[in-house]
Design a protein around this motif. Structure first.
Motif, PDB file in Angstrom:
ATOM      1  N   ASN A 176      43.301  11.427   7.335  1.00 29.16           N
ATOM      2  CA  ASN A 176      44.245  11.822   6.302  1.00 29.16           C
ATOM      3  C   ASN A 176      44.678  10.683   5.379  1.00 29.16           C
ATOM      4  OD1 ASN A 176      44.529  14.608   7.062  1.00 29.16           O
ATOM      5  ND2 ASN A 176      45.721  13.927   8.841  1.00 29.16           N
ATOM      6  N   ASP A 177      44.164   9.480   5.604  1.00 33.71           N
ATOM      7  CA  ASP A 177      44.564   8.350   4.761  1.00 33.71           C
ATOM      8  C   ASP A 177      43.986   8.507   3.363  1.00 33.71           C
ATOM      9  OD1 ASP A 177      45.943   7.251   6.820  1.00 33.71           O
ATOM     10  OD2 ASP A 177      44.421   5.759   7.340  1.00 33.71           O
ATOM     11  N   ARG A 178      44.852   8.472   2.358  1.00 33.90           N
ATOM     12  CA  ARG A 178      44.435   8.574   0.959  1.00 33.90           C
ATOM     13  C   ARG A 178      44.780   7.252   0.284  1.00 33.90           C
ATOM     14  NH1 ARG A 178      46.776  14.539   1.821  1.00 33.90           N
ATOM     15  NH2 ARG A 178      44.996  15.151   3.097  1.00 33.90           N
ATOM     16  N   ALA A 218      46.116  15.442  -8.782  1.00 31.89           N
ATOM     17  CA  ALA A 218      44.905  16.233  -8.550  1.00 31.89           C
ATOM     18  C   ALA A 218      44.131  15.729  -7.335  1.00 31.89           C
ATOM     19  CB  ALA A 218      44.014  16.196  -9.791  1.00 31.89           C
ATOM     20  N   LEU A 219      44.050  14.420  -7.167  1.00 32.21           N
ATOM     21  CA  LEU A 219      43.355  13.859  -6.003  1.00 32.21           C
ATOM     22  C   LEU A 219      44.058  14.277  -4.710  1.00 32.21           C
ATOM     23  CD1 LEU A 219      42.529  10.274  -7.315  1.00 32.21           C
ATOM     24  CD2 LEU A 219      40.849  12.006  -6.649  1.00 32.21           C
ATOM     25  N   TRP A 220      45.387  14.213  -4.719  1.00 27.16           N
ATOM     26  CA  TRP A 220      46.153  14.625  -3.536  1.00 27.16           C
ATOM     27  C   TRP A 220      45.908  16.098  -3.218  1.00 27.16           C
ATOM     28  CZ3 TRP A 220      49.376  12.451   0.144  1.00 27.16           C
ATOM     29  CH2 TRP A 220      50.078  13.362   0.927  1.00 27.16           C
ATOM     30  N   GLU A 221      46.000  16.944  -4.237  1.00 27.30           N
ATOM     31  CA  GLU A 221      45.821  18.381  -4.021  1.00 27.30           C
ATOM     32  C   GLU A 221      44.435  18.687  -3.478  1.00 27.30           C
ATOM     33  OE1 GLU A 221      48.844  19.890  -7.596  1.00 27.30           O
ATOM     34  OE2 GLU A 221      46.672  20.018  -7.837  1.00 27.30           O
ATOM     35  N   MET A 222      43.411  18.048  -4.035  1.00 24.99           N
ATOM     36  CA  MET A 222      42.043  18.267  -3.573  1.00 24.99           C
ATOM     37  C   MET A 222      41.890  17.845  -2.110  1.00 24.99           C
ATOM     38  SD  MET A 222      38.481  16.521  -4.860  1.00 24.99           S
ATOM     39  CE  MET A 222      38.871  15.001  -3.967  1.00 24.99           C
ATOM     40  N   ALA A 223      42.403  16.659  -1.781  1.00 28.45           N
ATOM     41  CA  ALA A 223      42.284  16.140  -0.419  1.00 28.45           C
ATOM     42  C   ALA A 223      43.090  16.982   0.566  1.00 28.45           C
ATOM     43  CB  ALA A 223      42.746  14.688  -0.376  1.00 28.45           C
ATOM     44  N   ALA A 278      41.306  20.261   1.298  1.00 29.29           N
ATOM     45  CA  ALA A 278      40.070  20.091   2.063  1.00 29.29           C
ATOM     46  C   ALA A 278      40.299  19.423   3.416  1.00 29.29           C
ATOM     47  CB  ALA A 278      39.063  19.273   1.252  1.00 29.29           C
ATOM     48  N   GLY A 279      41.470  18.801   3.591  1.00 28.44           N
ATOM     49  CA  GLY A 279      41.747  18.115   4.845  1.00 28.44           C
ATOM     50  C   GLY A 279      40.938  16.848   5.006  1.00 28.44           C
ATOM     51  N   VAL A 326      34.477  20.470  -0.239  1.00 25.81           N
ATOM     52  CA  VAL A 326      34.760  19.039  -0.130  1.00 25.81           C
ATOM     53  C   VAL A 326      34.773  18.648   1.343  1.00 25.81           C
ATOM     54  CG1 VAL A 326      36.418  17.215  -0.659  1.00 25.81           C
ATOM     55  CG2 VAL A 326      36.119  19.131  -2.257  1.00 25.81           C
ATOM     56  N   ASP A 327      33.931  17.703   1.716  1.00 22.55           N
ATOM     57  CA  ASP A 327      33.842  17.202   3.083  1.00 22.55           C
ATOM     58  C   ASP A 327      33.856  15.679   3.076  1.00 22.55           C
ATOM     59  OD1 ASP A 327      33.635  19.626   4.592  1.00 22.55           O
ATOM     60  OD2 ASP A 327      31.577  19.860   3.857  1.00 22.55           O
ATOM     61  N   PRO A 328      34.140  15.053   4.220  1.00 22.79           N
ATOM     62  CA  PRO A 328      34.089  13.585   4.299  1.00 22.79           C
ATOM     63  C   PRO A 328      32.708  13.058   3.937  1.00 22.79           C
ATOM     64  CG  PRO A 328      35.203  14.503   6.216  1.00 22.79           C
ATOM     65  CD  PRO A 328      34.596  15.661   5.482  1.00 22.79           C
TER      66      PRO A 328
END
Length: 328
Positions: free
Chosen positions: A302-304, A226-231, A234-235, A151-153
């Motif tokens: 880091n903004d989600r 799940a979205l938080w954990e993934m992000a 991956a940073g 997972v990348d930007p």
């Protein structure tokens, strides 16, 4: 049944007799006096393992627990081979309940093409509800280890099927009578039948062949967790369109009844995928009969962020799953 390790006669007639699916990789599987499963994999294959504990009514325990463990294996890009089952049962459990549990376990494994390769079954006063700890076992060719670039930007975020499925199933099955006092019985019956969607093995296998960069199964804590954990792993940052996250109307209605947030509800059966071309991935999944939709993108920093039309909010750290807010 009596307390302690189940007897050899019960093991043979109510556990081992129910195991019918077999794979060529399993050299030594479940059996009397067998404490270690033996698998034979060629040198170019890696072994993938994932363990999960689940508590649920005995008739549904196998479905939830085995699906969750095998889903965890599938998101690594591996082919699931089998499961090890540790089953802890309350003293009041009848042997016929154990038979039903094993019959369901065999059905789930057969559908997924996996084998029950071993485990342990015990009756104990320590548990009030049946508990199953499942270790999923899979294989992955060493050449596939780098198939998922990560997972990348700048990647599209794709979600398969619908969120909140497993939580909806549990509530519909365990609180059906209460829910039917407000909603049509047919709606609750349909919600209870969502268990046919719990496996994400098909979409994971398709995604690996269709340009996926990263995968994360949606389970405890719901889509937000799940979205938080993934992000976090991956940073990366996130930009998510809340309105695009797929959710069944039955889930919305049941969550409204109990005052739950469907985006933080147990969501086994849904998979988050990232890809450089999310539309192409959605098309590939659709061709296999798997619904999916692009819900946002990964970003630098880091903004989600979750957008709900004009409203903007930031994703919080995972919270306790909403399922625990309903009395079990």
């Amino acid at each position: 049944m009596r307390r302690g390790k189940i007897s050899e006669s019960v093991l043979k007639r109510s556990v081992l007799k129910k195991i019918k699916t077999h794979r060529e990789e399993v050299i030594n599987g479940a059996g009397v006096g067998t404490d270690c499963a033996v698998l034979s994999l060629r040198e170019e294959y890696e072994t993938m393992l994932a363990t999960t504990p689940v508590s649920a009514p005995v008739e549904d325990l196998s479905t939830y627990a085995i699906s969750m463990a095998l889903n965890n294996v599938a998101v690594s890009g591996a082919e699931p081979i089998g499961v090890l089952l540790t089953i802890l049962l309350p003293e009041e459990t009848a042997e016929c309940d154990l038979q039903k549990l094993m019959e369901r376990a065999e059905t789930v494994c057969s559908v997924c093409g996996t084998e029950i390769i071993g485990g342990h079954t015990e009756v104990t006063p320590v548990v009030r509800r049946p508990v199953m700890v499942v270790t999923g076992v899979g294989k992955r060719h060493t050449s596939q280890a780098n198939l998922l670039p990560g997972v990348d930007p700048g990647q599209d975020i794709v979600v398969s099927k619908w969120i909140g499925l497993e939580g909806t199933i549990r509530l519909a099955k365990e609180h059906g009578e209460e829910l039917c006092a407000r909603y049509p019985a047919r709606m609750i019956e349909e919600a209870a039948a969502f268990d046919k969607y719990l496996s994400i093995i098909p979409e994971a296998a398709t995604a690996v062949k269709s340009g996926v960069c990263g995968m994360h199964d949606v389970s405890r804590g719901g889509i937000f967790g799940a979205l938080w954990e993934m992000a976090q792993r991956a940073g990366v940052g996130l930009e998510i369109d809340l309105k695009r996250i797929p959710v069944k109307q039955e889930t919305i209605e049941i969550c409204e009844f109990y005052g739950l947030n469907p985006y933080e509800l147990l969501s086994g059966g849904s998979l988050i995928m990232t890809a450089k071309d999310g539309s192409a991935l959605v098309k590939a999944l659709s061709e296999k009969g798997i619904p999916a939709v692009v819900v946002g993108r990964t970003t630098d920093g880091n903004d989600r962020v979750i957008f709900n039309e004009e409203e903007k909010r930031y994703l919080d750290k995972p919270k306790e799953d909403q399922i625990y807010m309903v009395h079990w």
